[in-house]
Scaffold this motif. Structure first.
Motif, mmCIF file in Angstrom:
data_model
loop_
_atom_site.group_PDB
_atom_site.id
_atom_site.type_symbol
_atom_site.label_atom_id
_atom_site.label_comp_id
_atom_site.label_asym_id
_atom_site.label_seq_id
_atom_site.Cartn_x
_atom_site.Cartn_y
_atom_site.Cartn_z
ATOM 1 N N PHE A 31 1.120 -1.261 -0.254
ATOM 2 C CA PHE A 31 -0.532 -0.003 -0.144
ATOM 3 C C PHE A 31 0.915 1.172 -0.016
ATOM 4 O O PHE A 31 1.720 1.133 0.788
ATOM 5 C CB PHE A 31 -1.096 0.141 1.060
ATOM 6 C CG PHE A 31 -0.816 0.301 1.967
ATOM 7 C CD1 PHE A 31 -0.149 0.856 3.264
ATOM 8 C CD2 PHE A 31 -0.154 -0.919 3.584
ATOM 9 C CE1 PHE A 31 0.222 1.596 3.896
ATOM 10 C CE2 PHE A 31 0.291 -0.653 4.256
ATOM 11 C CZ PHE A 31 0.249 0.593 4.811
ATOM 12 N N VAL A 32 0.501 2.851 -0.333
ATOM 13 C CA VAL A 32 1.345 4.022 0.173
ATOM 14 C C VAL A 32 0.167 4.308 0.143
ATOM 15 O O VAL A 32 -0.851 4.871 0.030
ATOM 16 C CB VAL A 32 1.005 4.139 -1.780
ATOM 17 C CG1 VAL A 32 1.572 5.409 -2.692
ATOM 18 C CG2 VAL A 32 2.016 2.835 -2.517
ATOM 19 N N LEU A 33 0.919 5.292 0.879
ATOM 20 C CA LEU A 33 0.617 7.102 0.914
ATOM 21 C C LEU A 33 1.643 8.022 0.753
ATOM 22 O O LEU A 33 2.894 7.536 0.710
ATOM 23 C CB LEU A 33 1.035 7.259 3.260
ATOM 24 C CG LEU A 33 -0.253 6.109 3.755
ATOM 25 C CD1 LEU A 33 -0.127 6.413 5.075
ATOM 26 C CD2 LEU A 33 -1.556 6.406 3.398
ATOM 27 N N ASN A 34 0.926 8.822 -0.118
ATOM 28 C CA ASN A 34 2.156 10.073 -0.550
ATOM 29 C C ASN A 34 1.394 11.157 -0.261
ATOM 30 O O ASN A 34 0.554 11.693 0.199
ATOM 31 C CB ASN A 34 1.350 10.119 -1.682
ATOM 32 C CG ASN A 34 1.406 8.647 -3.180
ATOM 33 O OD1 ASN A 34 3.184 8.529 -2.778
ATOM 34 N ND2 ASN A 34 0.972 8.020 -3.796
ATOM 35 N N LEU A 35 2.438 12.112 0.298
ATOM 36 C CA LEU A 35 2.496 13.282 1.187
ATOM 37 C C LEU A 35 2.569 14.952 0.573
ATOM 38 O O LEU A 35 4.171 13.839 -0.251
ATOM 39 C CB LEU A 35 2.579 12.554 2.737
ATOM 40 C CG LEU A 35 1.588 12.416 3.440
ATOM 41 C CD1 LEU A 35 2.015 11.147 3.670
ATOM 42 C CD2 LEU A 35 1.135 13.200 5.368
ATOM 43 N N GLY A 36 2.820 15.998 0.592
ATOM 44 C CA GLY A 36 3.528 16.979 -0.766
ATOM 45 C C GLY A 36 2.587 17.534 -0.805
ATOM 46 O O GLY A 36 1.499 18.577 0.099
ATOM 47 N N LYS A 37 2.747 18.171 -1.766
ATOM 48 C CA LYS A 37 2.280 18.907 -2.168
ATOM 49 C C LYS A 37 0.974 18.747 -3.620
ATOM 50 O O LYS A 37 -0.110 19.416 -3.626
ATOM 51 C CB LYS A 37 3.175 20.612 -3.200
ATOM 52 C CG LYS A 37 2.677 21.656 -3.996
ATOM 53 C CD LYS A 37 3.704 22.022 -4.668
ATOM 54 C CE LYS A 37 3.424 24.134 -5.172
ATOM 55 N NZ LYS A 37 3.011 23.321 -7.123
ATOM 56 N N ASP A 38 0.978 18.031 -4.094
ATOM 57 C CA ASP A 38 0.969 17.293 -5.176
ATOM 58 C C ASP A 38 0.548 16.078 -5.758
ATOM 59 O O ASP A 38 1.812 15.921 -5.116
ATOM 60 C CB ASP A 38 0.017 18.490 -6.412
ATOM 61 C CG ASP A 38 1.726 18.754 -7.289
ATOM 62 O OD1 ASP A 38 1.351 20.166 -7.760
ATOM 63 O OD2 ASP A 38 2.071 18.281 -7.138
ATOM 64 N N GLN A 39 -0.006 15.678 -6.879
ATOM 65 C CA GLN A 39 0.455 14.332 -7.895
ATOM 66 C C GLN A 39 1.744 14.673 -7.931
ATOM 67 O O GLN A 39 1.971 13.279 -7.515
ATOM 68 C CB GLN A 39 -0.587 13.831 -8.167
ATOM 69 C CG GLN A 39 -0.588 12.315 -8.627
ATOM 70 C CD GLN A 39 -2.217 12.163 -8.406
ATOM 71 O OE1 GLN A 39 -3.274 12.945 -8.015
ATOM 72 N NE2 GLN A 39 -2.796 10.780 -8.184
ATOM 73 N N ALA A 40 2.142 15.195 -8.412
ATOM 74 C CA ALA A 40 3.039 15.380 -9.180
ATOM 75 C C ALA A 40 4.978 15.434 -8.193
ATOM 76 O O ALA A 40 5.480 16.111 -8.342
ATOM 77 C CB ALA A 40 3.437 16.450 -10.360
ATOM 78 N N ASN A 41 4.184 16.883 -6.421
ATOM 79 C CA ASN A 41 5.323 16.642 -6.147
ATOM 80 C C ASN A 41 4.785 16.042 -4.758
ATOM 81 O O ASN A 41 4.259 16.505 -3.385
ATOM 82 C CB ASN A 41 5.834 18.569 -5.676
ATOM 83 C CG ASN A 41 6.080 19.495 -7.297
ATOM 84 O OD1 ASN A 41 6.666 19.449 -7.586
ATOM 85 N ND2 ASN A 41 4.381 19.554 -8.375
ATOM 86 N N VAL A 42 5.737 15.154 -4.210
ATOM 87 C CA VAL A 42 5.540 14.513 -3.399
ATOM 88 C C VAL A 42 6.982 14.158 -2.107
ATOM 89 O O VAL A 42 7.869 14.072 -2.670
ATOM 90 C CB VAL A 42 5.117 12.703 -3.566
ATOM 91 C CG1 VAL A 42 5.037 11.660 -2.189
ATOM 92 C CG2 VAL A 42 4.104 12.471 -4.532
ATOM 93 N N VAL A 43 6.795 14.758 -0.889
ATOM 94 C CA VAL A 43 7.190 15.158 -0.616
ATOM 95 C C VAL A 43 7.828 13.551 0.656
ATOM 96 O O VAL A 43 8.982 13.735 0.937
ATOM 97 C CB VAL A 43 7.345 15.719 0.937
ATOM 98 C CG1 VAL A 43 5.879 15.447 1.894
ATOM 99 C CG2 VAL A 43 8.748 16.597 1.596
#
Ligand SMILES: C=CCO[C@@H]1O[C@H](CO)[C@@H](O[C@@H]2O[C@H](CO)[C@H](O)[C@H](OCc3cn(-c4n[nH]c(N)n4)nn3)[C@H]2O)[C@H](O)[C@H]1NC(C)=O
Length: 135
Positions: A31-43
């Motif tokens: 599974f994945v959690l993505n956090l960031g600014k948006d879908q293309a800028n993931v911190v």
């Protein structure tokens, strides 16, 4: 394309905490959690792999900057079980993100984008988010 929950405009500033509670599917592969600014800028791309991409019971983390992946970082701890509920916490500062996992496991991942505010979160794969806390 994301098939799980997507949060935008969260406005989580450095030092604040994001809590994510959810259920890991029985027979989970990844599974994945993505956090960031948006879908293309993931911190933080946080990707526990039970058995996926050649990894077994390994947490793979990465970043994405303007759509380009960074270098992967693998964690040794894997405090997850298929078919169970889990709670994780993420905080960030200008240098690092700190990820707190079950059983008091914790690790840091560099804030490669220097992101001050986390606005975006999405979940993908064998995980169903039940609640998100912004503290
Ligand atoms: C050894 C030579 C090839 O290296 C492999 O290359 C793969 C493809 O780039 C790497 O997997 C990607 O690793 C990325 C992080 O660096 C991402 O995890 C990428 O998946 C993106 C993704 C998956 N999901 C997803 N949706 N639903 C599920 N279960 N997962 N959503 N976004 C994965 O497909 C994989 O981690 C990498 N393995 C190594 C050891 O480097």
């Amino acid at each position: 394309m994301s098939c799980g929950i997507v949060c935008t405009n969260m406005g989580v500033k450095a030092g604040k905490r994001i809590g994510v509670k959810g259920e890991i599917a029985a027979g989970a592969k990844s599974f994945v959690l993505n956090l960031g600014k948006d879908q293309a800028n993931v911190v933080l791309h946080f990707n526990p792999r039970f058995d996926a991409h050649g990894d077994v019971r390994t947490i793979v983390c990465n970043s994405m900057d303007k759509g380009e992946w960074g270098a992967e970082q693998r964690e040794s701890a894997f405090p997850f079980q298929e078919g169970t509920n889990v709670e994780m916490f993420i905080t960030h500062d200008p240098s690092n993100l700190t990820i707190a996992l079950p059983n008091n496991h914790q690790f840091k991942f560099p804030n490669r984008l220097g992101l001050q505010v986390i606005d975006f979160l999405n979940a993908e794969g064998d995980f169903t988010i039940k609640s998100i806390q912004l503290e």
